[in-house]
Motif scaffolding. Sequence first.
Motif, PDB file in Angstrom:
ATOM      1  N   GLY A  64     -50.612-126.845   2.678  1.00  0.00           N
ATOM      2  CA  GLY A  64     -49.443-126.773   1.781  1.00  0.00           C
ATOM      3  C   GLY A  64     -48.117-126.932   2.498  1.00  0.00           C
ATOM      4  O   GLY A  64     -47.062-126.634   1.933  1.00  0.00           O
ATOM      5  N   ASP A 103     -56.025-131.001  -4.487  1.00  0.00           N
ATOM      6  CA  ASP A 103     -56.221-129.625  -4.002  1.00  0.00           C
ATOM      7  C   ASP A 103     -56.770-129.727  -2.581  1.00  0.00           C
ATOM      8  O   ASP A 103     -57.055-130.824  -2.096  1.00  0.00           O
ATOM      9  N   ASP A 276     -50.184-122.035   2.371  1.00  0.00           N
ATOM     10  CA  ASP A 276     -50.429-122.430   0.979  1.00  0.00           C
ATOM     11  C   ASP A 276     -50.294-121.242   0.014  1.00  0.00           C
ATOM     12  O   ASP A 276     -49.679-121.371  -1.046  1.00  0.00           O
ATOM     13  N   ASP A 277     -50.853-120.093   0.402  1.00  0.00           N
ATOM     14  CA  ASP A 277     -50.776-118.911  -0.488  1.00  0.00           C
ATOM     15  C   ASP A 277     -49.331-118.527  -0.765  1.00  0.00           C
ATOM     16  O   ASP A 277     -48.984-118.115  -1.874  1.00  0.00           O
ATOM     17  N   HIS A 280     -47.847-120.808  -3.256  1.00  0.00           N
ATOM     18  CA  HIS A 280     -48.314-120.455  -4.615  1.00  0.00           C
ATOM     19  C   HIS A 280     -47.569-119.242  -5.161  1.00  0.00           C
ATOM     20  O   HIS A 280     -47.266-119.175  -6.348  1.00  0.00           O
ATOM     21  N   SER A 281     -47.308-118.263  -4.304  1.00  0.00           N
ATOM     22  CA  SER A 281     -46.639-117.045  -4.795  1.00  0.00           C
ATOM     23  C   SER A 281     -45.111-117.165  -4.704  1.00  0.00           C
ATOM     24  O   SER A 281     -44.394-116.216  -5.008  1.00  0.00           O
ATOM     25  N   THR A 321     -47.206-127.423  -1.245  1.00  0.00           N
ATOM     26  CA  THR A 321     -47.371-126.358  -2.250  1.00  0.00           C
ATOM     27  C   THR A 321     -46.030-125.712  -2.573  1.00  0.00           C
ATOM     28  O   THR A 321     -45.296-125.315  -1.664  1.00  0.00           O
ATOM     29  N   GLY A 322     -45.730-125.585  -3.851  1.00  0.00           N
ATOM     30  CA  GLY A 322     -44.540-124.860  -4.293  1.00  0.00           C
ATOM     31  C   GLY A 322     -43.391-125.742  -4.750  1.00  0.00           C
ATOM     32  O   GLY A 322     -42.420-125.265  -5.313  1.00  0.00           O
ATOM     33  N   LYS A 343     -45.621-123.170  -9.132  1.00  0.00           N
ATOM     34  CA  LYS A 343     -46.527-122.217  -8.466  1.00  0.00           C
ATOM     35  C   LYS A 343     -47.787-122.948  -7.999  1.00  0.00           C
ATOM     36  O   LYS A 343     -48.730-122.335  -7.496  1.00  0.00           O
ATOM     37  N   GLY A 344     -47.801-124.266  -8.217  1.00  0.00           N
ATOM     38  CA  GLY A 344     -48.963-125.064  -7.813  1.00  0.00           C
ATOM     39  C   GLY A 344     -48.620-126.030  -6.689  1.00  0.00           C
ATOM     40  O   GLY A 344     -47.668-125.813  -5.939  1.00  0.00           O
ATOM     41  N   HIS A 345     -49.411-127.092  -6.566  1.00  0.00           N
ATOM     42  CA  HIS A 345     -49.172-128.120  -5.551  1.00  0.00           C
ATOM     43  C   HIS A 345     -48.258-129.193  -6.124  1.00  0.00           C
ATOM     44  O   HIS A 345     -48.106-129.290  -7.334  1.00  0.00           O
TER      45      HIS A 345
END
Length: 383
Positions: A64, A103, A276-277, A280-281, A321-322, A343-345
């Motif tokens: 990400g 993904d 990546d996490d 997403h957050s 990501t983000g 909140k995704g890619h």
Amino acid sequence: MKSVLNLFILFVFLCSFSLFGQNKSKEKETKNSTYTNAKPYETVKVKPVKSVIVRNVILMIGDGMGLVQVSAAWVANRGKLNIDNCTYTGFSRTWCSDKLITDSGAAGTAMATGFKTNYHCISVNTLGNPLNSLTDLASIGGLKTGIVVTCNLPDATPSVFCANNKDRNKEEQIAADYLNCKVDYIFGAGRERFNKRTDKRDLLSELKKKGYQVCTTWEETNKIKQGKVFSVLKEGQLPFAAERGDLFSKACMHGIEILNQNKKGFFAMLEGSRIDDCGHSNDLPRLMEEIFDFDITVGKVLKWAEKDGQTLVVVLADHETGGLTLLDGNLKNGSVTCNFSTKGHSGILVPVYAYGPGAENFTGIFENTEIFHKIVKLLNLKK
Ligand SMILES: [Zn+2]
């Protein structure tokens, strides 16, 4: 009566207006964030290598990690990153067979096998047939292989090098594939998928029977000086960088030293999985800390590669990501203001950095599948 009704309509209108206003400011609040890096780290300097022989390839994936993530980290670290030592740069396109926005399963499959596949697939083609990965081919070619990640091992990126499945969510099936993969050094988390399974199998003792030295702590792992290693430190993921400390870079360097004992060389995939996490957050401070940890590891790997002279290091991302934007920043105090748009890619192409013999092959704009073909060619592997 009519005036009461008019008053009521006015009341409803004012209420909805103020609610709309609140929502708008709340939206702004959640998407724009500012971060200041209080403790910038020193970066290393490496010289270009002279050799043209590629004995080893180290593929470092920032999951990400788009160009904006790298740019923001560069500002936050006061205008310096280890990644900047890479002498060649290019761009990789990330789309997968059935979606524009990929993904880690489909993107990882493209880089590990040379095939574009469907969303959520793990090293199978669009028909669901298993594909050989770089670790399979390297192993057949007599090289040692390793993967080091900060996520759970049955997660998408490590799995594309060790498993085959149509669905990345089938984590117990994917974990069972680790028994048949040819990777010599495996480090990550997700222990429960190996020893607390619905089918009651204990994959950790099965892995021991396959010749792996199975470890559940870093101390145990660090004592091993040779042979096959399967180190699964935690259930779930490894913690974020602030709590994890320098575990990722220690595990990477430990793995490299063991794999390098092989005369014919090695192929290793090292992933900064938790970048990546944080995308997403939409968590900017943690995102920056994850990139710093990844970049510090890049610095150590580049220093090692400089000394070795026959190691190609490729640093890249599987996707962004983000939907991050760098809105403002200050190179003097290391502050950055960023905006997350999802909140995704996202579907933007991602940067590729390369250092060492063969690095010149990683310039220009290419499909993510080319990563596989370039590495196969440079290591002289048979497809
Ligand atoms: Zn993701």
